[in-house]
Design a protein around this motif. Structure first.
Motif, mmCIF file in Angstrom:
data_model
loop_
_atom_site.group_PDB
_atom_site.id
_atom_site.type_symbol
_atom_site.label_atom_id
_atom_site.label_comp_id
_atom_site.label_asym_id
_atom_site.label_seq_id
_atom_site.Cartn_x
_atom_site.Cartn_y
_atom_site.Cartn_z
ATOM 1 N N ILE A 187 0.907 -1.612 -0.094
ATOM 2 C CA ILE A 187 -0.441 -0.037 0.269
ATOM 3 C C ILE A 187 0.809 1.079 0.136
ATOM 4 N N LEU A 188 2.128 1.397 0.710
ATOM 5 C CA LEU A 188 2.738 2.639 0.985
ATOM 6 C C LEU A 188 3.330 2.615 -0.297
ATOM 7 N N ASN A 228 2.868 1.652 -3.218
ATOM 8 C CA ASN A 228 1.523 2.123 -3.804
ATOM 9 C C ASN A 228 1.115 3.610 -4.159
ATOM 10 N N GLU A 229 1.064 3.879 -2.710
ATOM 11 C CA GLU A 229 0.530 5.263 -2.530
ATOM 12 C C GLU A 229 2.236 6.278 -2.777
ATOM 13 N N ASN A 256 2.142 6.677 -7.046
ATOM 14 C CA ASN A 256 0.983 7.270 -7.522
ATOM 15 C C ASN A 256 1.263 9.121 -7.289
ATOM 16 N N ARG A 257 2.600 9.091 -6.520
ATOM 17 C CA ARG A 257 3.250 10.493 -5.794
ATOM 18 C C ARG A 257 4.103 11.101 -6.735
ATOM 19 N N ASP A 310 2.367 16.045 -1.319
ATOM 20 C CA ASP A 310 2.249 14.684 -1.529
ATOM 21 C C ASP A 310 3.402 14.432 -2.066
#
Length: 212
Positions: A49-50, A52-53, A56-57, A88
């Motif tokens: 999850i981290l 992917n975040e 994205n940023r 972000d």
């Protein structure tokens, strides 16, 4: 293993995870994420999850950079848009002060903010400076608080001593004595004789005011 070797190994692991989904930009994305602190990169490798975040940023920042080079969008980029993108990127650094740091960096000219969005190394440098400033301000606030507490303690101690000498007007006299310089104040706190002299002078001065 030194830091360079450590980052190289982390980069290989990142690239292996990123390339299946982003084959065309995997190298750039990997390089951008490797600009982050090593501890953050390790967390990304262990937390999908981290990761992917972060991707994205990084993608948002990459797209902004492409737009900047093409002369599109950036010229008319709103402050809100820049602020969101900067937020972000700063969030990736896990500073614990993302909102404050973002606000500090947004005080710069728009061109300087755009440069931060396209230069991870420069951004990390500015984040470090902002955090240093925040820590210094926090230390100053702590010192002010400690000084205030100390002044309050001195006031209570002086009041108790003055009350023994002149109980009738102890509050007013204590207020007057607290206007003295710190060195003189410390002297009367240590010497009963000097305290009595100071109290008498303050009382005489007050009587002169009352008589008018």
């Amino acid at each position: 293993m030194n830091e360079d070797e450590d980052r190289e190994e982390l980069g290989e692991q990142l690239y292996h995870l990123i390339s299946p989904e982003h084959p065309d930009t995997a190298s750039k994305l990997t390089g951008m994420l490797l600009e982050l602190p090593v501890s953050v990169v390790r967390q990304m490798l262990q937390d999908e999850i981290l990761l992917n975040e972060g991707l994205n940023r990084a993608l948002n920042a990459l797209h902004l950079n492409v737009d900047s080079q093409a002369g599109c969008e950036v010229a008319s980029a709103s402050s809100d848009s820049l602020g969101e993108r900067l937020y972000d990127l700063i969030e990736l650094h896990n500073t614990g002060h993302t909102h404050k740091v973002t606000g500090m960096l947004l005080e710069q000219q728009k061109e300087a903010v755009l440069q931060l969005l396209s230069d991870p190394a420069l951004l990390e440098q500015k984040i470090s400076l902002a955090l240093k400033t925040l820590h210094e301000l926090a230390d100053e606030e702590t010192n002010v608080s400690e000084n205030s507490d100390r002044d309050e303690d001195i006031g209570e101690t002086l009041f108790a001593l003055v009350k023994q000498v002149e109980p009738t007007h102890c509050a007013d006299i204590t207020g007057m004595l607290l206007e003295m310089e710190s060195e003189s104040l410390n002297q009367i706190l240590r010497s009963r004789a000097m305290l009595e002299v100071a109290v008498q002078k303050a009382k005489t001065a007050m009587e002169g005011i009352w008589d008018k």
